[in-house]
Design a protein around this motif. Structure first.
Motif, PDB file in Angstrom:
ATOM      1  N   VAL A 116       0.853  -1.196   0.000  1.00  0.00           N
ATOM      2  CA  VAL A 116       0.000   0.000   0.000  1.00  0.00           C
ATOM      3  C   VAL A 116       0.884   1.240   0.000  1.00  0.00           C
ATOM      4  N   THR A 117       0.716   2.077  -1.022  1.00  0.00           N
ATOM      5  CA  THR A 117       1.441   3.334  -1.109  1.00  0.00           C
ATOM      6  C   THR A 117       0.433   4.478  -1.131  1.00  0.00           C
ATOM      7  N   GLU A 118       0.571   5.416  -0.230  1.00  0.00           N
ATOM      8  CA  GLU A 118      -0.296   6.589  -0.188  1.00  0.00           C
ATOM      9  C   GLU A 118       0.478   7.779  -0.752  1.00  0.00           C
ATOM     10  N   ALA A 119      -0.069   8.395  -1.803  1.00  0.00           N
ATOM     11  CA  ALA A 119       0.627   9.503  -2.458  1.00  0.00           C
ATOM     12  C   ALA A 119      -0.366  10.365  -3.227  1.00  0.00           C
ATOM     13  N   GLY A 120       0.012  11.602  -3.461  1.00  0.00           N
ATOM     14  CA  GLY A 120      -0.859  12.507  -4.210  1.00  0.00           C
ATOM     15  C   GLY A 120      -1.032  12.093  -5.647  1.00  0.00           C
ATOM     16  N   TRP A 121      -0.052  11.333  -6.191  1.00  0.00           N
ATOM     17  CA  TRP A 121      -0.152  10.910  -7.589  1.00  0.00           C
ATOM     18  C   TRP A 121      -0.956   9.626  -7.755  1.00  0.00           C
ATOM     19  N   ALA A 122      -1.342   8.990  -6.669  1.00  0.00           N
ATOM     20  CA  ALA A 122      -2.086   7.728  -6.760  1.00  0.00           C
ATOM     21  C   ALA A 122      -3.426   7.957  -7.443  1.00  0.00           C
ATOM     22  N   GLY A 123      -3.775   7.064  -8.367  1.00  0.00           N
ATOM     23  CA  GLY A 123      -4.998   7.247  -9.138  1.00  0.00           C
ATOM     24  C   GLY A 123      -6.269   6.953  -8.369  1.00  0.00           C
ATOM     25  N   ASP A 124      -6.172   6.149  -7.333  1.00  0.00           N
ATOM     26  CA  ASP A 124      -7.345   5.788  -6.546  1.00  0.00           C
ATOM     27  C   ASP A 124      -7.893   7.013  -5.815  1.00  0.00           C
ATOM     28  N   ALA A 125      -9.217   7.091  -5.685  1.00  0.00           N
ATOM     29  CA  ALA A 125      -9.843   8.221  -4.991  1.00  0.00           C
ATOM     30  C   ALA A 125      -9.373   8.321  -3.548  1.00  0.00           C
ATOM     31  N   SER A 126      -8.942   7.205  -2.984  1.00  0.00           N
ATOM     32  CA  SER A 126      -8.465   7.198  -1.607  1.00  0.00           C
ATOM     33  C   SER A 126      -7.010   7.632  -1.506  1.00  0.00           C
ATOM     34  N   GLY A 127      -6.368   7.845  -2.659  1.00  0.00           N
ATOM     35  CA  GLY A 127      -4.966   8.232  -2.644  1.00  0.00           C
ATOM     36  C   GLY A 127      -4.030   7.077  -2.369  1.00  0.00           C
ATOM     37  N   ARG A 128      -4.494   5.851  -2.628  1.00  0.00           N
ATOM     38  CA  ARG A 128      -3.663   4.674  -2.388  1.00  0.00           C
ATOM     39  C   ARG A 128      -3.408   3.947  -3.711  1.00  0.00           C
ATOM     40  N   SER A 129      -2.223   3.408  -3.840  1.00  0.00           N
ATOM     41  CA  SER A 129      -1.844   2.684  -5.057  1.00  0.00           C
ATOM     42  C   SER A 129      -1.089   1.415  -4.684  1.00  0.00           C
ATOM     43  N   GLY A 130      -1.164   0.415  -5.569  1.00  0.00           N
ATOM     44  CA  GLY A 130      -0.409  -0.819  -5.399  1.00  0.00           C
ATOM     45  C   GLY A 130       0.687  -0.962  -6.432  1.00  0.00           C
ATOM     46  N   ILE A 131       1.087   0.158  -7.070  1.00  0.00           N
ATOM     47  CA  ILE A 131       2.089   0.075  -8.136  1.00  0.00           C
ATOM     48  C   ILE A 131       3.465  -0.295  -7.608  1.00  0.00           C
ATOM     49  N   ASP A 132       3.722  -0.014  -6.338  1.00  0.00           N
ATOM     50  CA  ASP A 132       5.025  -0.347  -5.750  1.00  0.00           C
ATOM     51  C   ASP A 132       5.029  -1.830  -5.376  1.00  0.00           C
ATOM     52  N   LYS A 133       5.572  -2.641  -6.274  1.00  0.00           N
ATOM     53  CA  LYS A 133       5.593  -4.088  -6.052  1.00  0.00           C
ATOM     54  C   LYS A 133       7.027  -4.526  -5.752  1.00  0.00           C
ATOM     55  N   ARG A 134       7.170  -5.445  -4.810  1.00  0.00           N
ATOM     56  CA  ARG A 134       8.489  -5.838  -4.340  1.00  0.00           C
ATOM     57  C   ARG A 134       8.646  -7.355  -4.339  1.00  0.00           C
ATOM     58  N   PRO A 135       9.864  -7.820  -4.636  1.00  0.00           N
ATOM     59  CA  PRO A 135      10.099  -9.271  -4.721  1.00  0.00           C
ATOM     60  C   PRO A 135       9.820  -9.970  -3.392  1.00  0.00           C
TER      61      PRO A 135
END
Length: 211
Positions: A13-32
């Motif tokens: 879970v990444t919270e950022a102003g650039w996140a597309g979700d209305a909640s400001g959360r994105s899952g684009i940061d994926k880690r091995p």
């Protein structure tokens, strides 16, 4: 063709102003992650997906990006990009992801996957990388990675082989679909021959051809 999985990556879970979700959360940061991960029809177990209106679902259950394509961006930007840096679930090695044919099937670990469509770059991706013109640059490069659906659930881990076990005769590739829908509209008629291409894309192609 047989390649392998270089890494299996799960989103946090990444919270950022650039996140597309209305909640400001994105899952684009994926880690091995270590060890095997369950591949389910809805995606990878434990993967966070922020904006479900545009990400996830049966036709976008898994996103694969080639280690070789990532290397080009490392040189282009002059910075390291770790596995998962494109938001991909599977980082592949020795797999021609851009040249994958729509509808072809991959045996990956104990799961069976099917290539469905290319990834479309978005503002969330550009924000995550901090590269304002990334959408334009990613489009021109035209190595978008591939979404896949899960035909048979199973487990996958780093080092597992990726084997193409079926390839449709129509020959329409991930790269062609991406170029047709972005920079080369003259390729659009060819997409209608691509069995396995998700219906929303086929309908978009039909609308554009009618115009």
């Amino acid at each position: 063709m047989t390649g392998r999985v270089a890494a299996v990556n799960l989103g946090i879970v990444t919270e950022a102003g650039w996140a597309g979700d209305a909640s400001g959360r994105s899952g684009i940061d994926k880690r091995p992650v270590d060890g095997p991960v369950s591949l389910l029809t809805g995606g990878l177990a434990g993967d966070f997906i922020g904006e479900r209106a545009h990400h996830g679902g049966p036709d976008q259950a898994v996103y694969a990006y080639a280690e070789e394509d990532a290397a080009w961006w490392v040189a282009e930007l002059g910075r390291a990009i770790p596995p998962g840096g494109f938001g991909e679930n599977l980082t592949t090695y020795a797999v021609d992801v851009t040249g994958a044919v729509i509808g072809e099937q991959w045996q990956v670990g104990s799961a069976l996957l099917q290539v469905t469509k290319p990834r479309t770059p978005c503002t969330t991706f550009a924000g995550f990388w901090g590269v304002p013109d990334l959408i334009k640059r990613f489009t021109v490069r035209a190595s978008p990675g591939a979404y896949l659906r899960v035909l048979r659930e199973g487990e996958v881990g780093a080092g597992d082989p990726v084997e193409v076990v079926d390839r449709p005769a129509h020959g329409v590739t991930i790269g062609e679909v991406f170029r047709a829908t972005s920079l080369e509209p003259e390729l659009l008629p060819r997409l209608l021959d691509a069995e396995g291409l998700p219906e929303p894309i086929r309908e978009k192609v039909r609308r554009r051809l009618r115009r």
